[in-house]
Design an enzyme around this catalytic site. Structure first.
Site, PDB file in Angstrom:
ATOM      1  N   HIS A  79      -3.994   2.488   0.695  1.00 21.91           N
ATOM      2  CA  HIS A  79      -4.535   1.454  -0.293  1.00 21.91           C
ATOM      3  C   HIS A  79      -3.508   0.323  -0.360  1.00 21.91           C
ATOM      4  CE1 HIS A  79      -2.067   4.151  -2.824  1.00 21.91           C
ATOM      5  NE2 HIS A  79      -1.859   3.091  -3.420  1.00 21.91           N
TER       6      HIS A  79
ATOM      7  N   HIS B 166      -2.754  -2.582  -3.360  1.00 24.12           N
ATOM      8  CA  HIS B 166      -2.753  -2.897  -4.721  1.00 24.12           C
ATOM      9  C   HIS B 166      -2.981  -4.570  -4.769  1.00 24.12           C
ATOM     10  CE1 HIS B 166      -1.425   0.662  -6.469  1.00 24.12           C
ATOM     11  NE2 HIS B 166      -0.808   1.013  -5.457  1.00 24.12           N
TER      12      HIS B 166
ATOM     13  N   TYR C  12       6.892   3.013  -0.564  1.00 21.22           N
ATOM     14  CA  TYR C  12       7.318   1.957  -1.360  1.00 21.22           C
ATOM     15  C   TYR C  12       8.503   1.707  -1.261  1.00 21.22           C
ATOM     16  CZ  TYR C  12       2.470   1.805  -3.447  1.00 21.22           C
ATOM     17  OH  TYR C  12       1.364   1.873  -3.643  1.00 21.22           O
TER      18      TYR C  12
ATOM     19  N   TYR D 232       0.347   8.518   0.987  1.00 22.75           N
ATOM     20  CA  TYR D 232       1.752   9.034   0.446  1.00 22.75           C
ATOM     21  C   TYR D 232       1.283  10.140  -0.571  1.00 22.75           C
ATOM     22  CZ  TYR D 232       0.708   5.805  -3.281  1.00 22.75           C
ATOM     23  OH  TYR D 232       0.295   4.642  -4.642  1.00 22.75           O
TER      24      TYR D 232
ATOM     25  N   ARG E 234      -2.411  10.120  -1.713  1.00 29.33           N
ATOM     26  CA  ARG E 234      -3.240   8.869  -1.962  1.00 29.33           C
ATOM     27  C   ARG E 234      -3.736   8.411  -0.777  1.00 29.33           C
ATOM     28  NH1 ARG E 234      -3.464   5.414  -5.571  1.00 29.33           N
ATOM     29  NH2 ARG E 234      -5.567   5.722  -5.244  1.00 29.33           N
TER      30      ARG E 234
HETATM   31 FE   LIG Z   1       0.006   2.687  -4.627  1.00 31.95          FE
END
Ligand SMILES: [Fe+2]
Length: 238
Positions: free
Chosen positions: A158, A160, A106, A145, A155
């Site tokens: 995905h 959000h 991110y 990640y 994870r």
């Molecule tokens: Fe996330």
């Protein structure tokens, strides 16, 4: 206080994830310890701030076109419809997305694991559903990640999603996944949804119709607010 009667939606057993889920470690610290209190939404809360069309620019749905260059990664389109529990389209709803880049990082000061930042990818976009409830985003397929929940915790890829109703107080948040991800079985967030069928509804499907030759892969994902085919949302929906 007036005699305003507020809608109340009971918890959807088997669909809504529990607020405290042992395998998802941080829920132990942050889940509410007392019964929830529903705050009445009066005129102020339901009339402002105004969201929607006037504030969203035409290119805001394209996360690949926000910088001078193209982001690195697999270009994809994610599209679908926003529907109510009877399958009716919901027009003029603000949908916002945020995601990691192709390497799974991110663009956020709290994210500092050893994956590269992409200078051409911020990872946030928004659009407003059309008269038939359609939404569409062009983006880069996010990478998996690590997240320190347990040893070797990763994870699944995905995106959000945040949905706004007519006002700031009407917001739903969820995550969309990609088909065939090998990380599903070990992900406590995905598996905190008790009903396997409800879990499946968080997974998009590959879509030839929106896949374009030499340009992008297409994924389709409808969002259903409630009911038997309802999408799972985070937190209490009351
Ligand atoms: Fe996330």
């Amino acid at each position: 206080m007036s005699d305003l009667i507020l809608p109340h939606y009971p918890e959807q057993q088997g669909i809504d994830p529990p607020l405290d889920y042992a395998d998802y470690r941080s829920t132990e610290l942050r889940h509410p310890q007392n019964p929830l209190v529903v705050l009445p939404q009066m005129l102020t809360e339901v009339t402002g701030p105004v969201l929607g069309e006037g504030r969203v620019r035409p290119g805001d749905h394209d996360l690949t076109a926000q910088h001078a260059g193209e982001p690195i990664g697999q270009r994809i389109q994610v599209a679908g419809r926003l529907l109510d529990s009877d399958g009716r389209p919901i027009p003029n709803a603000l949908i916002e997305v945020w995601q990691a880049n192709a390497a799974g990082r991110y663009k956020h000061h709290n994210d500092n694991w050893k994956a590269p930042i992409d200078p051409n990818f911020t990872g946030a976009g928004r659009c407003v559903t059309d008269s038939e409830g359609h939404y569409r985003f062009v983006t880069i397929k996010p990478g998996a990640y690590p997240w320190k929940n347990h040893v070797n915790a990763w994870r699944p890829a995905h995106i959000h999603f945040s949905l706004f109703g007519r006002a700031f107080t009407q917001r739903l948040v969820t995550q969309m996944y990609f088909p065939g991800d090998p990380l599903f079985s070990e992900d406590p967030i995905f598996n905190s949804v008790p009903d396997p069928k409800a879990r499946e509804r968080l997974i998009s499907s590959f879509d030839w119709e929106t896949t374009e030759d030499h340009w992008q892969l297409g994924y389709k994902w409808d969002i259903v607010l409630r009911g038997a085919e309802g999408t799972v949302f985070e937190g209490p929906t009351a």
